[in-house]
Structures are given as C-alpha cells and as structure tokens.
Design an enzyme around this catalytic site. Structure first.
Site, PDB file in Angstrom:
ATOM      1  N   CYS A 170       8.284  -0.792  11.144  1.00  0.00           N
ATOM      2  CA  CYS A 170       9.516  -1.583  11.105  1.00  0.00           C
ATOM      3  C   CYS A 170       9.516  -2.569   9.944  1.00  0.00           C
ATOM      4  O   CYS A 170      10.569  -3.031   9.519  1.00  0.00           O
ATOM      5  CB  CYS A 170       9.738  -2.298  12.432  1.00  0.00           C
ATOM      6  SG  CYS A 170       8.537  -3.592  12.807  1.00  0.00           S
ATOM      7  N   CYS A 227       8.835  -3.183  -6.611  1.00  0.00           N
ATOM      8  CA  CYS A 227       9.378  -2.991  -5.266  1.00  0.00           C
ATOM      9  C   CYS A 227       9.040  -4.244  -4.460  1.00  0.00           C
ATOM     10  O   CYS A 227       8.774  -5.304  -5.023  1.00  0.00           O
ATOM     11  CB  CYS A 227       8.810  -1.723  -4.620  1.00  0.00           C
ATOM     12  SG  CYS A 227       7.023  -1.753  -4.391  1.00  0.00           S
TER      13      CYS A 227
END
Length: 451
Positions: free
Chosen positions: A246, A408
C-alpha cells in the site's frame, strides 16, 4: 546576503527534529509506564509479554455488566449466552496493527473477546492515521501495539490485552501463537503470510486472512476444518517485482476498514460456531463498483508441503529467503545500477541542476500532481517500459551530450527506468537520483513534502 530559502529550510528541519524528539520522548515515557505497571503487579514485563502459559480460568457465567453491555448481540437467536461466554473465554492473536488490524481489534474487543494479543514491530507515523483508526496524532512515534492497546482499553477495560512489539519470525512464531485460539493475518506481506500459515497449520489454529490494496480487498479463512491452507492455494511465492504494497500502490482507508471488520466477524464465527465460515472460499471486494464476489477456491492439496498427511515442511523456515523479500511492508531498496549510473541528490543540486539536462519523473501522474521538482517532466514508468516515451523525446534522445536524469519517489522505479533506456541508448549519459524525492527532502530541501 541572507539566504532566506536556506533559513526557512533549516527552520522546517529543526521543527521536524523537535517533533521526532517529542515522539521519542512519548515512546520512552510509555515504556516506563508499562515497566512500572509490570513491577507493581509483581511480574517481569518481558515474561508478561512472552509468556505462553494457559489463559486464565474459563468463566462459566456472565456478569450483570456483561449482560448490559452485550445485550444487543445476546438476543440474537444463534448467539445467546453460550456464544457470549465462548467469546469471553476466547483468545485471538492479531498480527499487524495497521489498516486491517485496527478495525478487526476494535470490533473484537467491542464484542467481548476476553483475551487479545497484538503484534507489530513498527511505530505510529502520520501517514498511518488515514486508515489505522486506533492510533492518534499525539501517539505518533509510539509502538503500534502499545498505541492500539491504549485505545482498545478505553473501549473495553475488561479485555485482557497482551502486546508483542516485535517482528514475528521463525524463531518466535510458534511460542507467540501457541496460547491463542484464532490468528488474524493483518500483515499484508507475502513472507509473513507463509510464516503464519505454516505455524498455524503446525499448531492447528484457524487463520483468518485479509488483504487490501487501492480500492480492492480480499478475505478468506485458512486451516479451518477440512479447508485448504495458504500453501494449498499458493505453493510457490510470487516474484518480488510482482508484489505491490500500500506504500507504493496506495489504499483507501475505508476499504481496509471493511476488510478488517469482516475479519473480526469471521473470527467470531469461528470461535462460537456461528454460520458458514469463509473456508474454501474467497471473498473479493471491489470498492470502486461496490461489488462483492464470493468464489470457491481449490480444496486441500493432497501433496501440500505443510498440511498434507505427509508434510515435507515440519518446522518453520527462513521465509524472507523463501519469498525473496523482507517480512515487512517497508520498501526494499533496489540496487540495479553501476555507481556511475547513479547521482546523489546533493551533487545534482550543486552541479547539474543549473546546466542543460533532461529531468524525467517516472512516478504515476497522481503522484506527480502531489509534488514535483522544478523543470521535471512526468513520464510514468509504464510509458518508459512500453517505449511510448520515444516519440515525445525523439529530439532530446538524438543529442548524446544532453544528460538525462531520472527520479521517482524513493529511487527504485528510476533504476528500472534507467536500465530500460540505457539498453536502448547505451551511448547516452543516463542516471537516476539516489533515494529519489525522499532523499531530496532529507538532504537538500526540508520543506519539500514527503508522502
């Protein structure tokens, strides 16, 4: 001349350091309170946590307070006094006090579960609070197990709660699990799933398993009656690169709440023998369409390595090695590139940022919208891997002298992207930012948001 931007960055960093120190102080004070409470009760706190002694003597009748508190479920025809007594004398272990474990624990304690064990190695962070509803802002930095116990005892002070603020592993799993009747897997990571499955099969404990990611959730019960175990369904773990947690994929808090509450329901059904337990079936929840699907899964595998009549695995193994990934929900830092293909954020900030270059941010658009570095261009990793970026940057890619920098969130996806582009254009100078945006915040600009 005063650099106001640098001063503001230092101010924010100091405030963050002070908040961390306060959180650490709260954690230490909580540990001191727990230790003093254990001493006052005449027992060693480690023994209280680790003890595998039998649970207290079973209760044979309900008190007046029990009847008043649980009256709405006592009047259920299939529940009644005997069901409440079974629940009062039951013991449930919850592994993971996160988005699934919090609602599961809350409903079990509210329903009158007599004994609850909570396992979590981690500490409360602000990013947990949108879905881990037992924790609070002022308990950030505290052990999740301890934080959950505080909230649960406020809900029902009659429940006996034992905390295990540690990582469950092959060395301690059997010892911890043995005293409990039912185990809830709320860990949501592959290595721990195999560990809990194997331990529960060996100890003959039902395992209520839940998972949630993005807008979806799943629920089933392993090792119940003649139903299959986790290894019957998944004899071989998935490749690490195919697993999303998650922290990377995201999750809506209400979805974890739904699955966690249903885990509590299945645990109650197992304990009191109520209804049709979700064994041999898988419940799939799609939150975007709000549809539930109930599908039948395979029966017990005759040659299962753990639950068959002649198992090959008779003791717990090294599950991190078996699965090729850590037994936590934390990101595993990748190391795919050579040193000359990597660029430290400080070096980029000091040297390259002011020179002509192409800065590609490979995060998904939703994440790019949250925050981005100046002059960065969003090119999701998916576009790089399917080569659709080539048309957008044909001219830049023709210039072999133009440095290309990829970044990123944490410095993992950017390495994958560098590998892919370098295979296409080996003569180009293509590097990734080590540690990604998290490193940028930590080393360059403390005001840059972390998520």
């Amino acid at each position: 001349m005063i650099d106001s931007e640098a001063l503001e960055s230092e101010r924010v960093k100091l405030k963050r350091d002070i908040a961390d120190l306060r959180a650490n102080l709260n954690r230490k004070e909580q540990c001191l309170r727990e230790l003093e409470a254990a001493i006052a009760a005449g027992e060693d706190s480690d023994e209280a946590e680790e003890s595998s002694n039998d649970m207290p003597t079973p209760q044979t009748k309900l008190t007046n307070d029990d009847i008043a508190r649980y009256s709405r479920q006592l009047i259920l025809q299939d529940f009644g006094v005997q069901g409440q007594l079974k629940l009062k004398n039951s013991s449930v272990l919850i592994v993971g006090m996160g988005g699934l474990g919090c609602p599961a624990a809350q409903y079990l304690v509210a329903a009158g579960c007599g004994h609850l064990g909570l396992i979590d190695y981690d500490e409360v962070e602000r990013s947990n609070l949108h879905r881990q509803i037992l924790h609070s802002e002022h308990r950030c930095g505290m052990s999740k197990a301890e934080s959950a116990r505080i909230a649960l005892l406020e809900l029902n002070s009659h429940c006996q709660i034992r905390c295990h603020s540690r990582l469950i592993n092959s060395m301690n799993a059997m010892h911890i699990i043995r005293p409990y009747d039912v185990v809830l897997d709320c860990s949501d990571n592959v290595a721990t799933r195999y560990l809990l499955n194997d331990a529960c099969v060996m100890l003959r404990k039902p395992l209520v398993s839940g998972s949630a990611l993005k807008m979806d959730g799943q629920l089933t019960v392993y090792g119940y009656g003649q139903g299959p175990c986790y290894r019957c369904i998944y004899p071989v773990p998935p490749p690490p690169e195919a697993v999303t947690n998650c922290g990377d994929g995201g999750v809506l808090g209400a979805v974890t709440g739904i699955i966690g509450a249903m885990q509590a329901l299945e645990a109650i059904k197992v304990i009191i023998g109520l209804g049709d337990v979700m064994s041999g079936r898988l419940l799939i929840f799609d939150g975007s369409s709000f549809m539930f699907r109930n599908i039948r899964i395979r029966t017990k595998r005759p040659n299962c390595h753990v639950c068959s009549a002649q198992p090959l695995i008779t003791e717990l193994i090294d599950y991190e090695m078996f699965c090729g990934m850590h037994a936590t929900d934390k990101d595993n830092p990748l190391d795919l590139l050579e040193p000359d293909q990597r660029l430290e954020v400080k070096e980029y900030h000091q040297k390259l940022q002011s020179q002509p270059h192409l800065l590609l941010d490979v995060r998904p658009p939703a994440e790019f919208e949250i925050c981005q570095l100046p002059r960065s261009i969003n090119v999701p990793l998916s576009e790089i891997l399917d080569d659709s970026y080539l048309k957008r940057f044909a001219k830049q890619l023709e210039d072999k002298e133009l440095p290309i920098v990829l970044l990123c969130r944490r410095g993992n996806d950017s390495q994958i992207a560098v590998q892919h582009i370098t295979n296409r254009f080996p003569a180009h100078s293509i590097r990734d930012l080590v540690g990604g945006l998290h490193a940028w915040t930590g080393s360059v600009d403390a005001t840059f948001p972390i998520y």
